[in-house]
Design a protein around this motif. Structure first.
Motif, PDB file in Angstrom:
ATOM      1  N   PRO A  22       0.804  -1.222   0.000  1.00 37.11           N
ATOM      2  CA  PRO A  22       0.000   0.000   0.000  1.00 37.11           C
ATOM      3  C   PRO A  22       0.839   1.275   0.000  1.00 37.11           C
ATOM      4  CG  PRO A  22      -0.772  -1.527   1.670  1.00 37.11           C
ATOM      5  CD  PRO A  22       0.522  -2.063   1.148  1.00 37.11           C
ATOM      6  N   HIS A  23       0.411   2.236  -0.787  1.00 33.94           N
ATOM      7  CA  HIS A  23       1.043   3.555  -0.832  1.00 33.94           C
ATOM      8  C   HIS A  23       0.483   4.455   0.255  1.00 33.94           C
ATOM      9  CE1 HIS A  23      -2.694   3.836  -3.013  1.00 33.94           C
ATOM     10  NE2 HIS A  23      -2.693   5.128  -2.726  1.00 33.94           N
ATOM     11  N   ILE A  24      -0.533   3.969   0.929  1.00 31.57           N
ATOM     12  CA  ILE A  24      -1.214   4.762   1.943  1.00 31.57           C
ATOM     13  C   ILE A  24      -1.555   3.876   3.133  1.00 31.57           C
ATOM     14  CG2 ILE A  24      -3.397   4.354   0.747  1.00 31.57           C
ATOM     15  CD1 ILE A  24      -4.414   6.973   1.816  1.00 31.57           C
ATOM     16  N   THR A  25      -1.349   4.411   4.324  1.00 35.24           N
ATOM     17  CA  THR A  25      -1.815   3.745   5.540  1.00 35.24           C
ATOM     18  C   THR A  25      -2.656   4.743   6.308  1.00 35.24           C
ATOM     19  OG1 THR A  25       0.210   4.324   6.721  1.00 35.24           O
ATOM     20  CG2 THR A  25       0.121   2.140   5.733  1.00 35.24           C
ATOM     21  N   GLY A  68      -5.130  11.406  -4.069  1.00 34.29           N
ATOM     22  CA  GLY A  68      -4.538  12.256  -3.045  1.00 34.29           C
ATOM     23  C   GLY A  68      -5.523  13.112  -2.280  1.00 34.29           C
ATOM     24  N   THR A  69      -6.815  12.991  -2.555  1.00 36.37           N
ATOM     25  CA  THR A  69      -7.812  13.824  -1.890  1.00 36.37           C
ATOM     26  C   THR A  69      -7.764  13.662  -0.378  1.00 36.37           C
ATOM     27  OG1 THR A  69      -9.252  13.684  -3.825  1.00 36.37           O
ATOM     28  CG2 THR A  69     -10.272  14.344  -1.758  1.00 36.37           C
ATOM     29  N   CYS A  70      -7.676  12.444   0.099  1.00 38.83           N
ATOM     30  CA  CYS A  70      -7.683  12.207   1.539  1.00 38.83           C
ATOM     31  C   CYS A  70      -6.449  12.798   2.210  1.00 38.83           C
ATOM     32  CB  CYS A  70      -7.800  10.728   1.851  1.00 38.83           C
ATOM     33  SG  CYS A  70      -6.430   9.729   1.234  1.00 38.83           S
ATOM     34  N   MET A  71      -5.338  12.790   1.492  1.00 42.12           N
ATOM     35  CA  MET A  71      -4.089  13.328   2.033  1.00 42.12           C
ATOM     36  C   MET A  71      -4.260  14.810   2.384  1.00 42.12           C
ATOM     37  SD  MET A  71      -0.344  13.392   0.197  1.00 42.12           S
ATOM     38  CE  MET A  71      -1.011  14.029  -1.322  1.00 42.12           C
ATOM     39  N   TYR A  72      -4.972  15.534   1.543  1.00 45.90           N
ATOM     40  CA  TYR A  72      -5.190  16.957   1.783  1.00 45.90           C
ATOM     41  C   TYR A  72      -6.366  17.216   2.713  1.00 45.90           C
ATOM     42  CZ  TYR A  72      -1.776  17.735  -1.819  1.00 45.90           C
ATOM     43  OH  TYR A  72      -0.609  17.740  -2.532  1.00 45.90           O
ATOM     44  N   ALA A  73      -7.363  16.345   2.692  1.00 52.41           N
ATOM     45  CA  ALA A  73      -8.558  16.557   3.500  1.00 52.41           C
ATOM     46  C   ALA A  73      -8.343  16.247   4.980  1.00 52.41           C
ATOM     47  CB  ALA A  73      -9.708  15.712   2.958  1.00 52.41           C
ATOM     48  N   CYS A  74      -7.519  15.247   5.272  1.00 52.75           N
ATOM     49  CA  CYS A  74      -7.322  14.844   6.666  1.00 52.75           C
ATOM     50  C   CYS A  74      -6.426  15.850   7.383  1.00 52.75           C
ATOM     51  CB  CYS A  74      -6.701  13.453   6.742  1.00 52.75           C
ATOM     52  SG  CYS A  74      -6.353  12.939   8.438  1.00 52.75           S
ATOM     53  N   ASP A  75      -6.968  16.482   8.385  1.00 49.56           N
ATOM     54  CA  ASP A  75      -6.201  17.449   9.175  1.00 49.56           C
ATOM     55  C   ASP A  75      -5.886  16.916  10.576  1.00 49.56           C
ATOM     56  OD1 ASP A  75      -8.717  17.521  10.297  1.00 49.56           O
ATOM     57  OD2 ASP A  75      -8.980  19.679  10.093  1.00 49.56           O
ATOM     58  N   TRP A  81       0.854   8.976   3.514  1.00 52.36           N
ATOM     59  CA  TRP A  81       0.835   8.751   2.075  1.00 52.36           C
ATOM     60  C   TRP A  81       2.249   8.723   1.511  1.00 52.36           C
ATOM     61  CZ3 TRP A  81      -3.473   8.668  -1.284  1.00 52.36           C
ATOM     62  CH2 TRP A  81      -3.159   8.731  -2.633  1.00 52.36           C
ATOM     63  N   ASN A  82       2.545   7.728   0.706  1.00 49.33           N
ATOM     64  CA  ASN A  82       3.806   7.629  -0.026  1.00 49.33           C
ATOM     65  C   ASN A  82       3.480   7.165  -1.429  1.00 49.33           C
ATOM     66  OD1 ASN A  82       5.802   8.067   2.172  1.00 49.33           O
ATOM     67  ND2 ASN A  82       4.729   6.307   3.018  1.00 49.33           N
ATOM     68  N   TYR A  83       3.723   8.024  -2.424  1.00 49.59           N
ATOM     69  CA  TYR A  83       3.398   7.641  -3.793  1.00 49.59           C
ATOM     70  C   TYR A  83       4.151   6.385  -4.179  1.00 49.59           C
ATOM     71  CZ  TYR A  83       0.713  11.781  -4.857  1.00 49.59           C
ATOM     72  OH  TYR A  83      -0.261  12.725  -4.879  1.00 49.59           O
ATOM     73  N   PRO A  84       3.504   5.503  -4.960  1.00 50.63           N
ATOM     74  CA  PRO A  84       4.176   4.274  -5.409  1.00 50.63           C
ATOM     75  C   PRO A  84       5.403   4.613  -6.246  1.00 50.63           C
ATOM     76  CG  PRO A  84       1.823   4.179  -5.840  1.00 50.63           C
ATOM     77  CD  PRO A  84       2.126   5.580  -5.401  1.00 50.63           C
ATOM     78  N   ASP A  85       6.392   3.765  -6.183  1.00 47.86           N
ATOM     79  CA  ASP A  85       7.623   3.962  -6.931  1.00 47.86           C
ATOM     80  C   ASP A  85       7.427   3.485  -8.366  1.00 47.86           C
ATOM     81  OD1 ASP A  85      10.169   4.089  -7.973  1.00 47.86           O
ATOM     82  OD2 ASP A  85      11.089   2.875  -6.401  1.00 47.86           O
ATOM     83  N   PRO A  86       7.426   4.405  -9.340  1.00 52.33           N
ATOM     84  CA  PRO A  86       7.211   3.982 -10.729  1.00 52.33           C
ATOM     85  C   PRO A  86       8.344   3.113 -11.276  1.00 52.33           C
ATOM     86  CG  PRO A  86       7.812   6.301 -10.624  1.00 52.33           C
ATOM     87  CD  PRO A  86       7.632   5.839  -9.213  1.00 52.33           C
TER      88      PRO A  86
END
Length: 97
Positions: A22-25, A68-75, A81-86
């Protein structure tokens, strides 16, 4: 086509469910204890965040479209969040961009 059918069309490069990294926890303990608004349950376009009948937030990464919406919405600091490594071929396969 409803949201569930559309999400079924999302493909991920080189990542089977048994191989998911997962790129997000999400620390749902924060969501369920100190968060006053639980906004991720309202803003996630893929419905990865749901609230049960007891008002508890649950998170599932499998349908995430990496917007990425949740990354910005969660305060409250619950989303990490860690973007997947292409370079290793992980992440959503985008057709147009």
């Amino acid at each position: 086509m409803d949201l569930t059918e559309r999400l079924g069309l999302v493909s991920y490069r080189n990542q089977a469910k048994s191989d998911i990294k997962p790129h997000i926890t999400v620390d749902t303990d924060i969501c369920n204890s100190t968060c006053p608004h639980k906004c991720t349950t309202y803003v996630c376009p893929a419905n990865c965040y749901t609230m049960d009948e007891d008002g508890k937030v649950h998170f599932q990464v499998e349908d995430c479209i990496e917007c990425g919406t949740c990354m910005y919405a969660c305060d409250q600091g619950a989303v990490d969040w860690n973007y997947p490594d292409p370079e290793i071929g992980r992440g959503v396969t985008w057709n147009f961009g």
